[in-house]
Motif scaffolding. Structure first.
Motif, short mmCIF file in Angstrom:
data_model
loop_
_atom_site.label_atom_id
_atom_site.label_comp_id
_atom_site.label_asym_id
_atom_site.label_seq_id
_atom_site.Cartn_x
_atom_site.Cartn_y
_atom_site.Cartn_z
N PHE A 268 0.83 -1.20 0.00
CA PHE A 268 0.00 0.00 0.00
C PHE A 268 0.87 1.25 0.00
O PHE A 268 1.79 1.38 0.81
CB PHE A 268 -0.90 0.02 1.24
N ASP A 269 0.54 2.19 -0.90
CA ASP A 269 1.24 3.47 -0.94
C ASP A 269 0.23 4.58 -1.22
O ASP A 269 -0.78 4.38 -1.90
CB ASP A 269 2.32 3.48 -2.02
N LYS A 270 0.53 5.77 -0.68
CA LYS A 270 -0.35 6.94 -0.85
C LYS A 270 0.39 8.01 -1.61
O LYS A 270 1.51 8.36 -1.28
CB LYS A 270 -0.76 7.47 0.54
N TRP A 275 -4.69 6.41 -3.61
CA TRP A 275 -4.05 5.25 -2.99
C TRP A 275 -3.69 4.27 -4.10
O TRP A 275 -4.48 4.06 -5.04
CB TRP A 275 -4.99 4.57 -2.00
N LEU A 314 -10.20 3.55 3.29
CA LEU A 314 -9.60 4.35 2.23
C LEU A 314 -10.70 4.96 1.36
O LEU A 314 -11.78 4.39 1.22
CB LEU A 314 -8.67 3.49 1.37
N ILE A 318 -8.62 4.85 -5.98
CA ILE A 318 -7.80 3.73 -5.53
C ILE A 318 -7.45 2.88 -6.75
O ILE A 318 -8.35 2.46 -7.50
CB ILE A 318 -8.54 2.86 -4.49
N SER A 370 -9.25 8.40 6.92
CA SER A 370 -8.88 6.98 6.86
C SER A 370 -8.36 6.51 8.20
O SER A 370 -7.91 7.31 9.04
CB SER A 370 -7.82 6.75 5.77
N PRO A 380 1.22 9.31 5.01
CA PRO A 380 0.17 8.35 4.69
C PRO A 380 0.50 6.90 4.99
O PRO A 380 -0.39 6.09 5.18
CB PRO A 380 -0.01 8.53 3.19
#
Length: 446
Positions: A268-270, A275, A314, A318, A370, A380
């Protein structure tokens, strides 16, 4: 099987939902991040932007709130005092919250607007159900009132709908009376987080496990206000989140990398705008061909990604970067899984499809910050839960030992112990600095 776990202590309210023993939802309110969604404010118009059909309202939060003004909305003037409801928090922390005119009060079956004038129903319902619900609400509402029937309202009787409408109408009158005695900007009314959450997630037959008898009484009163029978509510003690494995599951759920049963991995990365979830085959070592292997990993990834999206709460855009699939039939299988799980999410979620580059495109409505924003040390993406959350978990375990007649010893890094004393100013426990978070009975004392 699904179950709800609820705890309220030290200024925090927590609710967790498990599905087949796995953590599926975690909500928390309190501390320095009180619930803002659905709060009602008396604000003052700062600026009207006719070209944008919008206005900026000072409601006392530092940054002016953004109020869209579409067709049919009354004209506002600078300096005018208005009642508004917070509809959503911004994705960008530099911006203010988005609001709507007039109070909008959410119940189990409907969202009631005393001055809304519009009648509608959830788009998740079938057309016949929407038409029936709109007709029932139309017969109950007074001129000028509005309401939107929620998805759950398809199961409600006319008597239950009328009882909730009467309850919300009385609440709206109380809010107006409070507002009349206030000068803008001011917070007029804040909904009870527990009632709001139960209205969103509780399903018939789902057991509710709580920390103490006071919570059981509170939840029972909420169901009575909805005109519903009181469900199965079990008192489990102050350490129910720890004993149910929720605390440890939460720690794992907040990690940047999530392993799949097959050995694949989600990362997972923001970014500033979205996202991104990357799907890797990682340790997967199946004996099938490349196409079958890609399908297997992607199917597991789709299920886990949708679970994590809901758990982490989230929102916005996405993207899931899937392992490349050449066959359209394989892509459709993954797409079907994503759409099926999106339908089960109480927050509106749209699956747009899979691009030529193998990226699944998803949008999810924003209801609140979130979960990473609410409980992690930094956002994030950061894998360490903040000191306050860790302290809360330790204190509830120590209090459970105390209720059994034992004195507790809390071992944790000094920063976490400092948070313990902030939340629990006179701790009935021994505090010992250490590397790991741990609670144990003091030996030789009862």
């Amino acid at each position: 099987m699904m179950a709800l776990y609820i705890d309220r202590a030290l200024g925090y309210t927590r609710m967790a939902m498990t599905e087949d023993g796995r953590l599926a939802l975690y909500l928390i309110e309190g501390g320095k991040s009180p619930l803002l969604e659905d709060t009602v404010w008396k604000g003052r118009v700062i600026d009207c932007l006719k070209g944008m059909q919008a206005a900026y309202i000072d409601i006392g939060l530092g940054k002016n709130a953004y109020l869209p003004l579409g067709p049919g909305k009354p004209a506002l003037r600078q300096g005018q005092e208005v009642l508004v409801t917070v509809a959503a928090q911004p994705d960008n922390p530099e911006k203010g919250v988005r609001v709507q005119l007039y109070p909008a009060l959410a119940g189990r079956w409907m969202v009631y607007c005393p001055q809304g004038g519009q009648i509608g129903a959830s788009r998740r319902l079938e057309a016949a159900q929407r038409d029936r619900l709109c007709q029932v609400l139309s017969d109950m509402l007074l001129p000028g009132e509005g309401a939107v029937g929620r998805t759950q309202a398809a199961m409600a009787s006319a008597q239950q709908l009328q009882a909730e409408l009467d309850h919300l109408r009385l609440k709206a009158q109380q809010i107006q009376a409070l507002a009349d005695g206030m000068t803008a900007p001011a917070l007029v009314w804040q909904p009870d987080a527990l009632a709001s959450w139960l209205a969103d997630v509780w399903l018939g037959g789902m057991p509710i496990r709580v920390a103490d008898a006071a919570l059981k009484e509170k939840i029972s009163a909420i169901f009575v206000s909805w005109g519903m029978p009181i469900p199965d509510i079990q008192v489990k003690g102050q350490d129910l989140f720890y004993m149910a494995g929720i605390d440890s599951a939460l720690q794992k759920a907040m990690q940047r990398q999530v392993w799949l049963p097959c050995g694949g991995q989600l990362v997972f990365d923001k970014t500033e705008a979205m996202w991104v979830i990357d799907v890797n085959s990682a340790k997967y070592a199946g004996r099938m061909g490349a196409a079958q292997a890609a399908l297997k990993v992607n199917l597991e990834a789709a299920r886990e990604a949708m679970r994590q999206i809901r758990l982490r709460d989230l929102s916005g855009t996405i993207l899931i970067d899937l392992i490349t699939m050449r066959e359209r039939g394989d892509q459709q299988q993954v797409l079907d899984v994503l759409k099926e799980l999106a339908q089960k999410d109480p927050v509106p979620t749209q699956i747009y499809g899979i691009t030529a580059l193998g990226i699944a495109e998803i949008s999810r409505a924003k209801r609140r910050k979130s979960l990473p924003e609410r409980i992690l040390k930094a956002v994030p993406v950061r894998e360490e839960i903040g000191e306050n959350m860790r302290a809360l978990m330790l204190i509830r375990r120590a209090q459970a030992l105390q209720s059994q007649g034992a004195r507790a010893c809390i071992t944790a890094p000094q920063a976490v112990l400092d948070a313990v004393t902030r939340l629990w100013p006179d701790p009935a426990a021994v505090l010992v600095p250490g590397k790991k978070d741990q609670v144990s009975p003091v030996m030789g004392q009862a």
